[in-house]
Design a protein around this motif. Structure first.
Motif, PDB file in Angstrom:
ATOM      1  N   LEU A   1       0.837  -1.205   0.000  1.00  0.00           N
ATOM      2  CA  LEU A   1       0.000   0.000   0.000  1.00  0.00           C
ATOM      3  C   LEU A   1       0.875   1.259   0.000  1.00  0.00           C
ATOM      4  O   LEU A   1       1.809   1.384   0.800  1.00  0.00           O
ATOM      5  N   ALA A   2       0.585   2.180  -0.908  1.00  0.00           N
ATOM      6  CA  ALA A   2       1.312   3.456  -0.953  1.00  0.00           C
ATOM      7  C   ALA A   2       0.673   4.440   0.019  1.00  0.00           C
ATOM      8  O   ALA A   2      -0.553   4.478   0.163  1.00  0.00           O
ATOM      9  N   PHE A   3       1.492   5.233   0.684  1.00  0.00           N
ATOM     10  CA  PHE A   3       0.968   6.225   1.634  1.00  0.00           C
ATOM     11  C   PHE A   3       0.025   7.199   0.930  1.00  0.00           C
ATOM     12  O   PHE A   3      -0.990   7.615   1.492  1.00  0.00           O
ATOM     13  N   SER A   4       0.338   7.533  -0.311  1.00  0.00           N
ATOM     14  CA  SER A   4      -0.502   8.487  -1.051  1.00  0.00           C
ATOM     15  C   SER A   4      -1.924   7.947  -1.245  1.00  0.00           C
ATOM     16  O   SER A   4      -2.899   8.707  -1.222  1.00  0.00           O
ATOM     17  N   ASP A   5      -2.043   6.621  -1.424  1.00  0.00           N
ATOM     18  CA  ASP A   5      -3.381   6.032  -1.582  1.00  0.00           C
ATOM     19  C   ASP A   5      -4.169   6.137  -0.284  1.00  0.00           C
ATOM     20  O   ASP A   5      -5.365   6.442  -0.293  1.00  0.00           O
ATOM     21  N   LEU A   6      -3.502   5.881   0.849  1.00  0.00           N
ATOM     22  CA  LEU A   6      -4.194   5.989   2.135  1.00  0.00           C
ATOM     23  C   LEU A   6      -4.572   7.441   2.412  1.00  0.00           C
ATOM     24  O   LEU A   6      -5.664   7.720   2.925  1.00  0.00           O
ATOM     25  N   GLU A   7      -3.688   8.365   2.030  1.00  0.00           N
ATOM     26  CA  GLU A   7      -4.001   9.775   2.250  1.00  0.00           C
ATOM     27  C   GLU A   7      -5.193  10.202   1.397  1.00  0.00           C
ATOM     28  O   GLU A   7      -6.032  10.989   1.842  1.00  0.00           O
ATOM     29  N   GLN A   8      -5.301   9.660   0.184  1.00  0.00           N
ATOM     30  CA  GLN A   8      -6.461   9.971  -0.657  1.00  0.00           C
ATOM     31  C   GLN A   8      -7.759   9.465  -0.022  1.00  0.00           C
ATOM     32  O   GLN A   8      -8.811  10.089  -0.150  1.00  0.00           O
ATOM     33  N   CYS A   9      -7.668   8.334   0.660  1.00  0.00           N
ATOM     34  CA  CYS A   9      -8.842   7.835   1.403  1.00  0.00           C
ATOM     35  C   CYS A   9      -9.243   8.831   2.489  1.00  0.00           C
ATOM     36  O   CYS A   9     -10.434   9.116   2.673  1.00  0.00           O
ATOM     37  N   ALA A  10      -8.233   9.366   3.192  1.00  0.00           N
ATOM     38  CA  ALA A  10      -8.509  10.346   4.248  1.00  0.00           C
ATOM     39  C   ALA A  10      -9.114  11.623   3.670  1.00  0.00           C
ATOM     40  O   ALA A  10     -10.052  12.189   4.236  1.00  0.00           O
ATOM     41  N   VAL A  11      -8.597  12.062   2.526  1.00  0.00           N
ATOM     42  CA  VAL A  11      -9.125  13.268   1.871  1.00  0.00           C
ATOM     43  C   VAL A  11     -10.578  13.049   1.458  1.00  0.00           C
ATOM     44  O   VAL A  11     -11.438  13.927   1.638  1.00  0.00           O
ATOM     45  N   LEU A  12     -10.875  11.881   0.906  1.00  0.00           N
ATOM     46  CA  LEU A  12     -12.241  11.571   0.478  1.00  0.00           C
ATOM     47  C   LEU A  12     -13.193  11.513   1.671  1.00  0.00           C
ATOM     48  O   LEU A  12     -14.314  12.040   1.614  1.00  0.00           O
ATOM     49  N   LEU A  13     -12.754  10.871   2.750  1.00  0.00           N
ATOM     50  CA  LEU A  13     -13.583  10.798   3.955  1.00  0.00           C
ATOM     51  C   LEU A  13     -13.830  12.190   4.536  1.00  0.00           C
ATOM     52  O   LEU A  13     -14.924  12.489   5.036  1.00  0.00           O
ATOM     53  N   ASP A  14     -12.807  13.035   4.452  1.00  0.00           N
ATOM     54  CA  ASP A  14     -12.953  14.422   4.915  1.00  0.00           C
ATOM     55  C   ASP A  14     -13.950  15.189   4.035  1.00  0.00           C
ATOM     56  O   ASP A  14     -14.768  15.971   4.532  1.00  0.00           O
ATOM     57  N   LYS A  15     -13.903  14.951   2.738  1.00  0.00           N
ATOM     58  CA  LYS A  15     -14.809  15.615   1.796  1.00  0.00           C
ATOM     59  C   LYS A  15     -16.263  15.315   2.122  1.00  0.00           C
ATOM     60  O   LYS A  15     -17.133  16.198   2.019  1.00  0.00           O
ATOM     61  N   PHE A  16     -16.552  14.097   2.556  1.00  0.00           N
ATOM     62  CA  PHE A  16     -17.921  13.706   2.917  1.00  0.00           C
ATOM     63  C   PHE A  16     -18.212  13.929   4.400  1.00  0.00           C
ATOM     64  O   PHE A  16     -19.217  13.443   4.914  1.00  0.00           O
ATOM     65  N   ARG A  17     -17.287  14.627   5.073  1.00  0.00           N
ATOM     66  CA  ARG A  17     -17.445  15.007   6.470  1.00  0.00           C
ATOM     67  C   ARG A  17     -17.618  13.792   7.385  1.00  0.00           C
ATOM     68  O   ARG A  17     -18.367  13.828   8.367  1.00  0.00           O
ATOM     69  N   ILE A  18     -16.926  12.708   7.045  1.00  0.00           N
ATOM     70  CA  ILE A  18     -16.933  11.516   7.900  1.00  0.00           C
ATOM     71  C   ILE A  18     -15.815  11.623   8.930  1.00  0.00           C
ATOM     72  O   ILE A  18     -15.976  11.208  10.081  1.00  0.00           O
ATOM     73  N   ILE A  19     -14.680  12.168   8.532  1.00  0.00           N
ATOM     74  CA  ILE A  19     -13.602  12.506   9.456  1.00  0.00           C
ATOM     75  C   ILE A  19     -13.158  13.943   9.166  1.00  0.00           C
ATOM     76  O   ILE A  19     -13.538  14.523   8.149  1.00  0.00           O
ATOM     77  N   LYS A  20     -12.346  14.478  10.041  1.00  0.00           N
ATOM     78  CA  LYS A  20     -11.757  15.802   9.834  1.00  0.00           C
ATOM     79  C   LYS A  20     -10.252  15.610   9.642  1.00  0.00           C
ATOM     80  O   LYS A  20      -9.540  15.247  10.584  1.00  0.00           O
ATOM     81  N   TYR A  21      -9.773  15.852   8.399  1.00  0.00           N
ATOM     82  CA  TYR A  21      -8.373  15.600   8.079  1.00  0.00           C
ATOM     83  C   TYR A  21      -7.627  16.903   7.867  1.00  0.00           C
ATOM     84  O   TYR A  21      -8.084  17.796   7.146  1.00  0.00           O
ATOM     85  N   ASP A  22      -6.449  17.015   8.504  1.00  0.00           N
ATOM     86  CA  ASP A  22      -5.576  18.171   8.342  1.00  0.00           C
ATOM     87  C   ASP A  22      -4.363  17.745   7.511  1.00  0.00           C
ATOM     88  O   ASP A  22      -3.470  17.062   8.016  1.00  0.00           O
ATOM     89  N   PRO A  23      -4.305  18.147   6.221  1.00  0.00           N
ATOM     90  CA  PRO A  23      -3.194  17.703   5.354  1.00  0.00           C
ATOM     91  C   PRO A  23      -1.846  18.274   5.770  1.00  0.00           C
ATOM     92  O   PRO A  23      -0.804  17.706   5.436  1.00  0.00           O
ATOM     93  N   ASN A  24      -1.845  19.393   6.489  1.00  0.00           N
ATOM     94  CA  ASN A  24      -0.575  19.994   6.903  1.00  0.00           C
ATOM     95  C   ASN A  24       0.116  19.156   7.979  1.00  0.00           C
ATOM     96  O   ASN A  24       1.318  18.866   7.890  1.00  0.00           O
ATOM     97  N   SER A  25      -0.650  18.762   8.995  1.00  0.00           N
ATOM     98  CA  SER A  25      -0.061  17.959  10.083  1.00  0.00           C
ATOM     99  C   SER A  25      -0.218  16.463   9.827  1.00  0.00           C
ATOM    100  O   SER A  25       0.327  15.643  10.562  1.00  0.00           O
ATOM    101  N   GLN A  26      -0.997  16.125   8.772  1.00  0.00           N
ATOM    102  CA  GLN A  26      -1.315  14.728   8.433  1.00  0.00           C
ATOM    103  C   GLN A  26      -1.906  13.991   9.638  1.00  0.00           C
ATOM    104  O   GLN A  26      -1.526  12.871   9.982  1.00  0.00           O
ATOM    105  N   THR A  27      -2.835  14.683  10.281  1.00  0.00           N
ATOM    106  CA  THR A  27      -3.589  14.078  11.383  1.00  0.00           C
ATOM    107  C   THR A  27      -5.076  14.167  11.060  1.00  0.00           C
ATOM    108  O   THR A  27      -5.494  14.999  10.243  1.00  0.00           O
TER     109      THR A  27
END
Length: 531
Positions: A424-450
């Motif tokens: 698994l590439a980290f970029s793929d997992l980060e895209q999952c986080a971005v997508l989940l954030d877009k649908f307001r399922i989680i709150k993702y901060d790309p700067n701190s990657q938290t």
């Protein structure tokens, strides 16, 4: 032989195992040294005992010599099985072994009552038997997370049922989460009767870059299988089955496997109507109570036929089965090994089977499968790699029990420990986080990657806890006996669910009295006079 091994052998003898099976002999020295391992052996060879009795003996030993042994509010062993019916069956055996050592074993799955679940939160069992889905729920509960810090052993039963699907992929990440939670570096033990790719299966159990011993019982079991090509309808097949049992003087319990529930119902009803021989039907659409009644009859030595689907394929303790009949091709070598292997498995007697082929092509396919069986050539089951829907679901699961943000890099490290996600590439997992954030399922901060949970996290996680496709089911209720019979699909109700219509379930004809679409309930009465 060291002292610990001698104690384990003593435990086997106290449980009535004077002569160990081959898989029990070769596995206990590995388990006593706390090594990850995969045990592969034929049906009925005592794989459950091969794993559990050494573990219980080791827990006894640890309790005796360790003055700091924590016994309360601690789960020591997780036993994971793919079917709830297997949970119930395994529980009956393990609870007795545990009780004799003053240990508590309990079961948790979809049928467990709310009261029982609440009691577990207050007083957890030392040994918890569960399914992959229920484990996914447990891992989000703060109290259970505290109990699991004491986890020492994880047993995964029927590995071949999990390795080739997303359900298994989801479980491998749950195993990594458990590894991260526990302070005891849990040992993983996989159990299976039929696996074609042993190395992949061992990696599936152990995880990325971990060793996992492969222990195989190479005892070649003989299979005595007749193949009969039979022209005509299922009615003709039912007559042939009765005549075959009579001509060959076969008594005792007989399993008749079909590939679909419709076939099981039709054949079960036809045999019952044509002959006086006792007939039961067993499949996943029947109620738990109905299935357990049939299983208990088998354990008590039912003389008759149980028509079933894959619901009786796996390692349930159903007593002695004299013959296994298969209607149509099993389509897979591993399925035929599992199903025919249910017969005469005591003391490695030759398995006795009959396959009824309903076409020329079917007959050729059956003969080819039997030929591969004799060569021990099993299908290769490939793991689902980098399933991003599973990764996204676990991303949310990590923050369900805490309001504190989680570091995506740390979560990536844990998920990548699961064998299906090793690339698994980290970029793929980060895209999952971005997508989940877009649908307001989680709150993702790309700067701190938290990232942190939101209110919608709960709904998303629990609505998607199962990777098995969800279908709307209507509960079938016998209005006379006030008893749940089973379930029917929404499509069936939409097409045939009119008052007065007759259908077959549990090998019995039922007439629809009413349909309550709000309660998803079909009220029925039994048709007594068959026209």
């Amino acid at each position: 032989m060291n002292v610990i091994d001698e104690q384990i052998l003593g435990s086997f003898r106290r449980e009535g195992f004077q002569n160990l099976t081959k898989i029990q002999k070769i596995s206990y020295p590995v388990i006593s040294r706390k090594q990850n391992c995969l045990l592969v052996a034929p049906t009925g060879s005592g794989k459950t005992e091969a794993s559990m009795i050494p573990i219980l003996s080791l827990l006894e030993n640890e309790r005796a010599r360790n003055s700091h042994f924590v016994e309360d509010n601690a789960i020591f062993v997780l036993y994971i099985t793919p079917l709830r019916a297997l949970n119930n069956d395994v529980h009956r055996r393990i609870i007795d072994y545990a009780k004799r050592r003053n240990l508590d074993a309990q079961i948790r799955h979809g049928d467990t009552t709310r009261t029982a679940k609440q009691k577990m939160v207050k007083k957890p069992p030392h040994i918890l038997i569960t399914t992959p889905e229920s484990l996914g729920i447990i891992l989000t509960q703060e109290k259970f997370i505290a109990f699991l810090k004491h986890l020492r052993w994880i047993i995964i039963d029927e590995v071949h049922e999990l390795i080739g699907n997303e359900r298994g992929t989801h479980l491998t990440v749950s195993l990594e989460r458990l590894q991260n939670l526990s302070t005891h570096n849990p040992v993983r033990i996989g159990l299976s009767a039929t696996i074609g790719n042993l190395k992949d299966a061992a990696n599936f159990i152990g995880g990325t870059d971990r060793k996992c011993s492969i222990l195989v019982d190479n005892t070649i079991r003989n299979y005595d299988i007749d193949v009969k090509y039979l022209k005509g309808s299922i009615s003709n097949a039912a007559k042939f089955v009765f005549n075959y049992l009579t001509d060959n003087k076969i008594g005792g319990s007989v399993l008749l496997f079909t590939n679909t529930r419709d076939e099981a119902e039709y054949i079960g009803t036809t045999i019952r109507n044509q002959n006086k021989i006792p007939v039961e039907v067993h499949h996943g659409s029947l109620s738990r109570e109905t299935r357990e009644e049939t299983e208990e009859k088998l354990r008590q030595g039912l003389t008759g036929i149980v028509v079933c689907t894959s619901s009786l394929e796996l390692g349930l303790d159903i007593g002695s089965v004299e013959l296994v009949i298969h209607y149509g091709s099993s389509k897979q070598v591993s399925k035929l090994v599992q199903r025919i292997g249910r017969s005469r498995h005591a003391n490695y007697k030759s398995a006795k089977g009959l396959i009824i082929a309903n076409s020329g092509d079917d007959e050729l396919e059956c003969l080819a499968i039997i030929n591969r069986m004799k060569k021990r050539s099993l299908e290769i089951q490939n793991t689902h790699t980098n399933s991003l829907d599973v990764a996204a679901h676990h991303l949310v699961g990590f923050v369900m029990s805490t309001s504190e943000p989680k570091n995506l890099g740390e979560i990536y490290r844990i998920i990548k420990g699961a064998y299906p996600f090793r690339e698994l590439a980290f970029s793929d997992l980060e895209q999952c986080a971005v997508l989940l954030d877009k649908f307001r399922i989680i709150k993702y901060d790309p700067n701190s990657q938290t990232y942190a949970r939101r209110i919608k996290s709960y709904k998303y996680y629990f609505e998607n806890i199962s990777t098995i496709p969800n279908m709307v089911k209507f509960e079938v209720l016998d209005v006379i006996r006030k008893k749940r019979i089973g379930t029917l699909d929404q499509q069936f109700i939409g097409e045939f669910g009119e008052r007065g219509n007759v259908f077959i379930l549990k090998g019995t004809q039922w007439r629809i009295v009413s349909v309550d679409e709000n309660k998803l309930q079909v009220n029925v009465e039994q048709v007594l006079d068959l026209q």
